[in-house]
Design a protein around this motif. Structure first.
Motif, PDB file in Angstrom:
ATOM      1  N   ALA A   1      15.019  16.375 -11.928  1.00 27.89           N
ATOM      2  CA  ALA A   1      15.758  15.141 -11.640  1.00 27.89           C
ATOM      3  C   ALA A   1      17.253  15.388 -11.810  1.00 27.89           C
ATOM      4  O   ALA A   1      17.679  16.073 -12.742  1.00 27.89           O
ATOM      5  CB  ALA A   1      15.309  14.032 -12.590  1.00 27.89           C
ATOM      6  N   TYR A   2      18.017  14.805 -10.902  1.00 24.93           N
ATOM      7  CA  TYR A   2      19.482  14.962 -10.889  1.00 24.93           C
ATOM      8  C   TYR A   2      20.035  13.638 -10.384  1.00 24.93           C
ATOM      9  O   TYR A   2      19.839  13.282  -9.220  1.00 24.93           O
ATOM     10  CB  TYR A   2      19.838  16.141  -9.978  1.00 24.93           C
ATOM     11  N   TYR A   3      20.679  12.853 -11.276  1.00 24.63           N
ATOM     12  CA  TYR A   3      20.975  11.477 -10.905  1.00 24.63           C
ATOM     13  C   TYR A   3      22.131  10.916 -11.719  1.00 24.63           C
ATOM     14  O   TYR A   3      22.509  11.436 -12.762  1.00 24.63           O
ATOM     15  CB  TYR A   3      19.738  10.603 -11.091  1.00 24.63           C
ATOM     16  N   LEU A   4      22.696   9.817 -11.206  1.00 24.99           N
ATOM     17  CA  LEU A   4      23.672   9.021 -11.930  1.00 24.99           C
ATOM     18  C   LEU A   4      22.981   7.781 -12.463  1.00 24.99           C
ATOM     19  O   LEU A   4      22.145   7.182 -11.779  1.00 24.99           O
ATOM     20  CB  LEU A   4      24.816   8.593 -11.006  1.00 24.99           C
TER      21      LEU A   4
ATOM     22  N   ILE B   1      21.467   6.179  -9.138  1.00 23.47           N
ATOM     23  CA  ILE B   1      21.468   6.849  -7.835  1.00 23.47           C
ATOM     24  C   ILE B   1      20.753   8.181  -8.033  1.00 23.47           C
ATOM     25  O   ILE B   1      21.244   9.043  -8.768  1.00 23.47           O
ATOM     26  CB  ILE B   1      22.897   7.070  -7.317  1.00 23.47           C
ATOM     27  N   ASP B   2      19.598   8.351  -7.390  1.00 24.26           N
ATOM     28  CA  ASP B   2      18.678   9.440  -7.723  1.00 24.26           C
ATOM     29  C   ASP B   2      18.539  10.506  -6.655  1.00 24.26           C
ATOM     30  O   ASP B   2      18.333  10.193  -5.473  1.00 24.26           O
ATOM     31  CB  ASP B   2      17.249   8.884  -7.911  1.00 24.26           C
ATOM     32  N   PHE B   3      18.583  11.756  -7.091  1.00 25.73           N
ATOM     33  CA  PHE B   3      17.927  12.881  -6.443  1.00 25.73           C
ATOM     34  C   PHE B   3      16.782  13.293  -7.369  1.00 25.73           C
ATOM     35  O   PHE B   3      16.990  13.480  -8.574  1.00 25.73           O
ATOM     36  CB  PHE B   3      18.850  14.099  -6.343  1.00 25.73           C
ATOM     37  N   GLU B   4      15.582  13.475  -6.830  1.00 21.07           N
ATOM     38  CA  GLU B   4      14.486  14.088  -7.577  1.00 21.07           C
ATOM     39  C   GLU B   4      13.824  15.121  -6.672  1.00 21.07           C
ATOM     40  O   GLU B   4      13.530  14.831  -5.508  1.00 21.07           O
ATOM     41  CB  GLU B   4      13.469  13.046  -8.036  1.00 21.07           C
ATOM     42  N   PHE B   5      13.590  16.296  -7.231  1.00 18.45           N
ATOM     43  CA  PHE B   5      13.016  17.394  -6.459  1.00 18.45           C
ATOM     44  C   PHE B   5      11.590  17.601  -6.954  1.00 18.45           C
ATOM     45  O   PHE B   5      11.372  18.022  -8.091  1.00 18.45           O
ATOM     46  CB  PHE B   5      13.860  18.655  -6.630  1.00 18.45           C
TER      47      PHE B   5
END
Length: 304
Positions: free
Chosen positions: A106-109, A119-123
């Protein structure tokens, strides 16, 4: 250097105060335009804080590289030391290689509290040879349900790639190697909430989610492949207001006249359409089964 060049071009021969004033104004504008808008010097020790997982989270190589790992005991994570309102957040990641089924990077604000913005990026990992799924979402005042998912057009485990969140008063743009994959526009005037009031920190974590991450939880984590590792470098923040007790509060109003992009240029729109045509695998705005009473309001206004 620029001032000397202007003087050599003849400005030094002018004795009038008005000419000198023009020189000063031009010089100030040049300095402003050329001054870096980035925050920090790229040293991860100074910008990021390891928050959980013990020895599984490490900053190495004099602050140039960060690693997270996941084993049978725990995952790991970090956060930024500062909070930001708006800005462009860049990070280069190399994702868990091999059979990563069941894992999520997970990489998010995110802001703090129950009514948080996010505000999400999830791989989402997968079995060897199968593509990662990039899961994106936008939360406002604690409510999300705005998922879009994509495959990538490269193997994200072989090399580092840049994943960016561009967040300004007009829109949120998710980018991969400077290619936009998703745009969420500010439609507050039409009654759609938009995250523009709560400063956020950057968070990232590597954790086990095999109850849902891979094929809806059908494929479980193969712990014989542990520890799983993800790698980070080149964290960068640009055009952001840093929230601090010692500085004026960050507000959307302070960005009202800022020269930030209001959307994508023609090339960006073409790239976005390319990604969404060939690599998008889920869009909540097309999911009538999930929203039988009607699609979310913002889906009526989405234009690329």
């Amino acid at each position: 250097m620029m001032m000397m060049m202007m003087m050599r071009a003849g400005y030094s021969n002018s004795s009038s105060s008005s000419s000198n004033g023009v020189v000063v104004i031009i010089f100030v504008l040049i300095v402003l335009l050329k001054s870096p808008s980035t925050l920090g010097n790229g040293n991860l020790f100074e910008e990021l804080e390891l928050t959980w997982g013990g020895h599984r989270a490490k900053i190495l190589d004099g602050g140039k590289l960060l690693t997270l790992s996941l084993d049978t005991i725990s995952g790991s994570g970090f956060t930024s030391k500062r909070q930001y309102l708006f800005g462009r957040i860049d990070m280069q990641l190399k994702l868990v290689a091999g059979n990563s089924a069941g894992t999520v990077t997970a990489y998010y604000l995110s802001s703090e509290g129950g009514n948080h913005d996010e505000i999400d990026f999830e791989f989402l990992g997968n079995v060897s040879g199968e593509p990662y799924i990039v899961h994106t979402n936008v939360y406002t005042q604690g409510k999300g349900e705005r998922e879009q998912q994509f495959y990538l057009w490269f193997d994200p485990t072989k090399n580092f790639h840049t994943y960016s969140i561009v967040w300004n008063p007009h829109n949120i743009i998710f980018m991969v190697d400077n290619t936009p994959i998703r745009v969420f526009n500010n439609e507050e005037r039409r009654g759609v909430p938009f995250p523009n009031k709560q400063p956020m920190k950057l968070y990232s974590s590597l954790w086990n989610a095999d109850q849902w991450a891979t094929r809806g939880g059908l494929v479980k984590t193969d712990w014989s492949k542990a520890p799983f590792k993800a790698y980070y470098r080149n964290f960068n923040v640009a055009n952001a207001c840093v929230a601090s007790p010692s500085s004026p509060p960050c507000t959307a109003k302070s960005f009202a006249n800022a020269s930030v992009p209001r959307g994508l240029d023609p090339r960006g729109r073409r790239r976005l359409r390319w990604v969404q045509k060939y690599y998008m695998i889920y869009n909540y705005c097309n999911d009538l089964k999930r929203f039988p009473q009607g699609l979310p309001r913002e889906c009526r206004f989405t234009k690329f």
